[in-house]
Write an enzyme that holds these catalytic residues in place. Structure first.
Site, PDB file in Angstrom:
ATOM      1  CG  ASP A  66      12.589   0.869   1.644  1.00  0.00           C
ATOM      2  OD1 ASP A  66      10.876   1.175   1.832  1.00  0.00           O
ATOM      3  OD2 ASP A  66      12.677  -0.714   1.432  1.00  0.00           O
ATOM      4  CB  VAL A  67       7.976   5.396   2.663  1.00  0.00           C
ATOM      5  CG1 VAL A  67       7.559   5.606   1.009  1.00  0.00           C
ATOM      6  CG2 VAL A  67       7.843   4.101   2.889  1.00  0.00           C
ATOM      7  CE1 TYR A 159      -2.631  -1.754   7.081  1.00  0.00           C
ATOM      8  CE2 TYR A 159      -5.224  -1.753   8.520  1.00  0.00           C
ATOM      9  CZ  TYR A 159      -4.096  -1.529   6.838  1.00  0.00           C
ATOM     10  OH  TYR A 159      -4.444  -0.345   5.950  1.00  0.00           O
TER      11      TYR A 159
HETATM   12  N1  LIG Z   1      -6.840  -1.545   0.783  1.00  0.00           N
HETATM   13  C1  LIG Z   1      -7.756  -1.567   2.189  1.00  0.00           C
HETATM   14  O1  LIG Z   1      -8.593  -1.789   2.810  1.00  0.00           O
HETATM   15  C2  LIG Z   1      -7.118  -0.611   2.960  1.00  0.00           C
HETATM   16  C3  LIG Z   1      -8.373   0.834   3.708  1.00  0.00           C
HETATM   17  C4  LIG Z   1      -7.852   1.384   4.623  1.00  0.00           C
HETATM   18  C5  LIG Z   1      -6.386   1.604   4.613  1.00  0.00           C
HETATM   19  N2  LIG Z   1      -5.832   1.339   3.702  1.00  0.00           N
HETATM   20  C6  LIG Z   1      -4.486   1.872   3.532  1.00  0.00           C
HETATM   21  O2  LIG Z   1      -4.436   2.811   2.402  1.00  0.00           O
HETATM   22  C7  LIG Z   1      -2.584   2.657   1.920  1.00  0.00           C
HETATM   23  C8  LIG Z   1      -3.344   1.855   0.169  1.00  0.00           C
HETATM   24  O3  LIG Z   1      -3.321   0.804   0.392  1.00  0.00           O
HETATM   25  P1  LIG Z   1      -4.033  -0.257  -0.736  1.00  0.00           P
HETATM   26  O4  LIG Z   1      -5.261  -1.188  -0.700  1.00  0.00           O
HETATM   27  O5  LIG Z   1      -4.140   0.597  -2.149  1.00  0.00           O
HETATM   28  O6  LIG Z   1      -2.688  -1.540  -1.192  1.00  0.00           O
HETATM   29  P2  LIG Z   1      -1.646  -2.527  -2.393  1.00  0.00           P
HETATM   30  O7  LIG Z   1      -1.487  -3.911  -1.435  1.00  0.00           O
HETATM   31  O8  LIG Z   1      -2.194  -2.232  -3.427  1.00  0.00           O
HETATM   32  O9  LIG Z   1      -0.874  -0.528  -2.600  1.00  0.00           O
HETATM   33  C9  LIG Z   1       0.397  -0.991  -1.026  1.00  0.00           C
HETATM   34  C10 LIG Z   1       1.373   0.498  -2.425  1.00  0.00           C
HETATM   35  O10 LIG Z   1       2.396   0.172  -1.429  1.00  0.00           O
HETATM   36  C11 LIG Z   1       3.798  -0.066  -1.435  1.00  0.00           C
HETATM   37  N3  LIG Z   1       4.503  -0.153  -0.554  1.00  0.00           N
HETATM   38  C12 LIG Z   1       4.548  -1.033   0.178  1.00  0.00           C
HETATM   39  N4  LIG Z   1       6.083  -0.833   0.730  1.00  0.00           N
HETATM   40  C13 LIG Z   1       6.353   0.183   0.522  1.00  0.00           C
HETATM   41  C14 LIG Z   1       7.688   0.530   0.930  1.00  0.00           C
HETATM   42  N5  LIG Z   1       8.143   0.119   1.887  1.00  0.00           N
HETATM   43  N6  LIG Z   1       8.007   2.287  -0.020  1.00  0.00           N
HETATM   44  C15 LIG Z   1       7.366   2.307  -1.056  1.00  0.00           C
HETATM   45  N7  LIG Z   1       5.863   1.637  -0.797  1.00  0.00           N
HETATM   46  C16 LIG Z   1       5.414   1.129  -0.901  1.00  0.00           C
HETATM   47  C17 LIG Z   1       3.157  -1.405  -2.522  1.00  0.00           C
HETATM   48  O11 LIG Z   1       3.974  -1.384  -3.368  1.00  0.00           O
HETATM   49  C18 LIG Z   1       2.736  -0.609  -3.410  1.00  0.00           C
HETATM   50  O12 LIG Z   1       2.127  -0.570  -4.566  1.00  0.00           O
HETATM   51  C19 LIG Z   1      -2.268   1.874   3.359  1.00  0.00           C
HETATM   52  O13 LIG Z   1      -1.798   2.901   3.720  1.00  0.00           O
HETATM   53  C20 LIG Z   1      -3.035   0.735   3.103  1.00  0.00           C
HETATM   54  O14 LIG Z   1      -3.054   0.506   4.466  1.00  0.00           O
HETATM   55  C21 LIG Z   1      -6.048   0.233   2.689  1.00  0.00           C
END
Ligand SMILES: NC(=O)c1ccc[n+]([C@@H]2O[C@H](COP(=O)([O-])OP(=O)(O)OC[C@H]3O[C@@H](n4cnc5c(N)ncnc54)[C@H](O)[C@@H]3O)[C@@H](O)[C@H]2O)c1
Length: 254
Positions: A66-67, A159
């Site tokens: 957990d980060v 966010y």
């Molecule tokens: N999907 C989008 O549209 C989008 C747009 C801009 C930025 N982002 C960013 O991209 C990154 C990845 O998101 P994604 O879209 O792949 O979403 P996702 O939900 O598919 O992946 C996020 C991952 O982070 C893990 N996670 C969450 N909390 C955690 C914790 N406390 N410790 C360790 N792992 C944890 C989750 O289990 C998940 O596997 C995030 O930082 C998100 O904010 C996503």
């Protein structure tokens, strides 16, 4: 200086991907492995992390962490550096969202988003930077968002606050850690089709509305993130640090 300048490879490098079990993390983990790195897939979701590491075969390994937990993050980064002799690359990517209007957002949800997206980013960057410094340098790529560069298109204050923080933490670390040959950059994606955005992307009328805001007229896919992240993680971007790279189909160009 040699021309053409090498290169996008990460041969024999040790790369850590947080949120590696999720949509963007998984895609980048595959790209890092194809570029020759050994990839540590970190996530709270053990089955997702394990399945990504399995897909990577000999180049992959998963760690459940957990980060937001300082002790665990320090322990895991130290253990990785001990086992593999070094850490060269951190893709600092774990994140969550609690979409709500500001008037309705609970302090619990506010704190949850700050804990993962801001404190978690800090803890992972700090822990990894100690080992990158010890290896003589390396790269950190943070996942920000175009919602950290703009007021956004719908209410999402926690966010947006955290992604704005990621943008400026990136710039601060780039300056602070440059003497250690650690380059720090960020990607700023627009809407990407992952589990995080299922609630939006499962509604065709919302998809059409968002696509109309994008000059390239589509939403992002996880694979759209891989080239930009590999560029920033590899020697291809050797003279780039403190940069926020929108990966957004042109949204921020408007
Ligand atoms: N999907 C989008 O549209 C989008 C747009 C801009 C930025 N982002 C960013 O991209 C990154 C990845 O998101 P994604 O879209 O792949 O979403 P996702 O939900 O598919 O992946 C996020 C991952 O982070 C893990 N996670 C969450 N909390 C955690 C914790 N406390 N410790 C360790 N792992 C944890 C989750 O289990 C998940 O596997 C995030 O930082 C998100 O904010 C996503």
């Amino acid at each position: 200086m040699q021309y053409p300048f090498p290169n996008f490879r990460l041969d024999d490098q040790v790369a850590v991907v947080t949120g590696g079990g999720g949509g963007i993390g998984r895609a980048v983990a595959h790209t890092f492995a194809e570029a020759g790195a050994h990839v540590l897939v970190l996530d709270t979701n053990s089955s997702a992390a394990e399945s990504v590491a399995r897909e990577l075969g000999a180049r992959g390994q998963h760690v459940v962490v957990d980060v937001t937990n300082e002790d665990d993050v320090e322990r895991v980064m130290s253990e990785i550096a001990r086992q593999h002799g070094r850490i060269n690359v951190l893709f600092n990517n774990a994140g969550i969202n609690r979409r709500s209007t500001s008037l309705d957002l609970s302090v619990d949800d506010w704190n949850a988003v700050i804990a993962v997206n801001m404190t978690g980013m800090f803890l992972c960057a700090r822990a990894a930077a100690r080992h990158l410094k010890a290896s003589g340098g390396g790269t950190i790529v943070n996942t920000a968002s175009i919602l950290g560069l703009s007021g956004g298109w719908y209410p999402n204050i926690a966010y947006q606050a955290t992604k704005g923080a990621v943008v400026n933490m990136t710039r601060s670390w780039a300056v602070e850690w440059a003497p250690y040959h650690i380059r720090v950059n960020a990607v700023a994606p627009s809407i990407v089709r992952t589990a995080m955005t299922n609630g939006l992307t499962s509604q065709p009328e919302l998809v059409a509305k968002f696509e109309a805001l994008v000059p390239l007229a589509r939403l992002g896919e996880p694979c759209d993130m891989t080239g930009p992240v590999l560029f920033l993680a590899s020697a291809a971007s050797a003279f780039v640090t403190g940069h926020i790279l929108p990966v957004d189909g042109g949204m921020m160009a408007q």
